[in-house]
Design an enzyme around this catalytic site. Structure first.
Site, PDB file in Angstrom:
ATOM      1  N   GLY A 115       0.832  -1.195   0.000  1.00 40.13           N
ATOM      2  CA  GLY A 115       0.000   0.000   0.000  1.00 40.13           C
ATOM      3  C   GLY A 115       0.865   1.242   0.000  1.00 40.13           C
ATOM      4  O   GLY A 115       2.023   1.221   0.425  1.00 40.13           O
ATOM      5  N   CYS A 116       0.316   2.349  -0.468  1.00 41.03           N
ATOM      6  CA  CYS A 116       1.120   3.569  -0.602  1.00 41.03           C
ATOM      7  C   CYS A 116       1.552   4.110   0.762  1.00 41.03           C
ATOM      8  O   CYS A 116       2.745   4.337   1.001  1.00 41.03           O
ATOM      9  CB  CYS A 116       0.374   4.622  -1.415  1.00 41.03           C
ATOM     10  SG  CYS A 116      -1.282   5.020  -0.819  1.00 41.03           S
ATOM     11  N   HIS A 117       0.605   4.328   1.680  1.00 40.02           N
ATOM     12  CA  HIS A 117       0.979   4.818   3.008  1.00 40.02           C
ATOM     13  C   HIS A 117       1.907   3.821   3.710  1.00 40.02           C
ATOM     14  O   HIS A 117       2.862   4.210   4.388  1.00 40.02           O
ATOM     15  CB  HIS A 117      -0.262   5.035   3.869  1.00 40.02           C
ATOM     16  CG  HIS A 117      -1.172   6.120   3.395  1.00 40.02           C
ATOM     17  ND1 HIS A 117      -0.814   7.450   3.384  1.00 40.02           N
ATOM     18  CD2 HIS A 117      -2.439   6.069   2.915  1.00 40.02           C
ATOM     19  CE1 HIS A 117      -1.831   8.176   2.927  1.00 40.02           C
ATOM     20  NE2 HIS A 117      -2.818   7.367   2.640  1.00 40.02           N
ATOM     21  N   THR A 119       4.032   1.815   2.357  1.00 39.87           N
ATOM     22  CA  THR A 119       5.375   1.918   1.780  1.00 39.87           C
ATOM     23  C   THR A 119       6.202   2.961   2.522  1.00 39.87           C
ATOM     24  O   THR A 119       7.363   2.722   2.887  1.00 39.87           O
ATOM     25  CB  THR A 119       5.286   2.288   0.288  1.00 39.87           C
ATOM     26  OG1 THR A 119       4.714   1.190  -0.433  1.00 39.87           O
ATOM     27  CG2 THR A 119       6.652   2.617  -0.295  1.00 39.87           C
ATOM     28  N   PHE A 282       7.783  10.290  -1.742  1.00 41.89           N
ATOM     29  CA  PHE A 282       7.670   9.466  -2.947  1.00 41.89           C
ATOM     30  C   PHE A 282       6.362   9.794  -3.639  1.00 41.89           C
ATOM     31  O   PHE A 282       5.554  10.577  -3.142  1.00 41.89           O
ATOM     32  CB  PHE A 282       7.764   7.974  -2.604  1.00 41.89           C
ATOM     33  CG  PHE A 282       6.747   7.479  -1.600  1.00 41.89           C
ATOM     34  CD1 PHE A 282       5.695   6.665  -1.990  1.00 41.89           C
ATOM     35  CD2 PHE A 282       6.852   7.804  -0.242  1.00 41.89           C
ATOM     36  CE1 PHE A 282       4.765   6.194  -1.067  1.00 41.89           C
ATOM     37  CE2 PHE A 282       5.924   7.342   0.676  1.00 41.89           C
ATOM     38  CZ  PHE A 282       4.875   6.530   0.269  1.00 41.89           C
TER      39      PHE A 282
END
Length: 311
Positions: A115-117, A119, A282
């Site tokens: 998941g983005c968060h 990461t 990012f």
């Protein structure tokens, strides 16, 4: 023969971003479904069974169903949904966790894209715990600022509407009940005893993410200065192309969209020897989603991991 790749769910934000990265490449054969059959289970199954790599860019329940459609033992899957990130038998697709992780991805049949968060949080906390600098029973908090593209087509439409409400011009903390879908992987992958207190925030810009974890030096073990911690992180990620640690002089101001358009992640340590933060910058659509998925595909197919990515 070039490896065959199929994107199931190409019409969503993550799927489109993967598609954009792959259409420029001559080293793979990208399988495409007829537009009028893209929801036809049999046609999807046919393409998935013909592919060497399948990207699942689907809602969680649909991703589980898609995995069940696949019968070919040679089809390898990269799931961009939340469905399999803590599931047994799936390799977590964050290559920079360590050399063993990169090898595990290379040989995996099933890879769960992070998941983005998650990461951002994992890029900060995992190495500190792995090096023994941070006890795994530490009580942590984090906040993570993201552009609205992370919410998919519906949210993008809301933020880009000509008549959008005034509230959408301001930062919006959400997931306030501490049940955000990325929390299980944040805890499990880092090996933490306690889930972090986590505040995601969406704001009025398209893409880019800043995930910040605050610390007291009293929480740490075996180090006594911020520069020691920054250097240990830099050593941990030494030799990595997609993740790096910024110099100590780069932390006066951080803008959440600084890495927009790139597939790399940069860590910034800021503060003093008593209280400090570490922030991962990012692109939520890059290293936070599609860029990471293509990086994992490259490893699985034996390509250089950076092929087709924006460095």
């Amino acid at each position: 023969m070039k490896p065959k790749v199929y994107i199931d769910g190409k019409e969503g934000t993550t799927g489109l971003q993967i598609y954009d990265r792959l259409t420029k490449r001559a080293d793979i054969d990208l399988l495409l479904i007829d537009e009028d059959k893209r929801k036809d289970p049999q046609e999807r199954k046919k393409l998935m069974d013909a592919a060497d790599i399948v990207f699942l860019c689907l809602p969680d329940a649909a991703a589980v169903e898609a995995v069940e459609l696949v019968e070919s033992p040679s089809t390898r899957i990269i799931d961009a949904s939340t469905a399999h990130r803590v599931a047994p038998g799936w390799v977590y697709g964050f290559p920079e966790l360590g050399p063993d992780q990169k090898e595990a991805i290379r040989h995996a049949g099933r890879v769960a894209n992070p998941g983005c968060h998650a990461t951002g949080f994992i890029s900060v906390v995992y190495p500190l715990a792995a090096m023994g600098l941070l006890p795994k029973d530490a009580c942590l908090s984090a906040f993570s600022l993201t552009g609205y593209s992370g919410g998919g087509k519906k949210m993008i439409a809301q933020y880009e509407a000509a008549d959008k409400g005034t509230e959408l011009f301001a930062p919006c903390p959400y997931g306030m009940g501490q049940g955000h879908k990325h929390l299980p992987e944040m805890q499990k992958i880092c090996g933490l005893t306690h889930r972090p207190v986590f505040t995601p925030i969406v704001d009025d810009y398209y893409k880019g993410m800043a995930t910040t974890v605050p610390f007291h030096m009293s929480q740490m073990q075996g180090v006594s200065s911020l520069e020691e911690i920054r250097q240990r992180l830099a050593d941990y990620y030494g030799g990595q192309t997609m993740v790096r640690v910024a110099d100590a002089t780069d932390t006066a101001k951080l803008y959440a969209n600084a890495q927009a358009g790139k597939d790399t992640l940069v860590l910034y340590a800021a503060g003093n020897d008593e209280q400090f933060t570490i922030t991962a910058l990012f692109d939520n659509l890059g290293k936070g989603a599609s860029g990471a998925a293509v990086q994992n595909m490259n490893l699985m197919l034996g390509f250089d991991e950076t092929t087709g990515l924006n460095l």
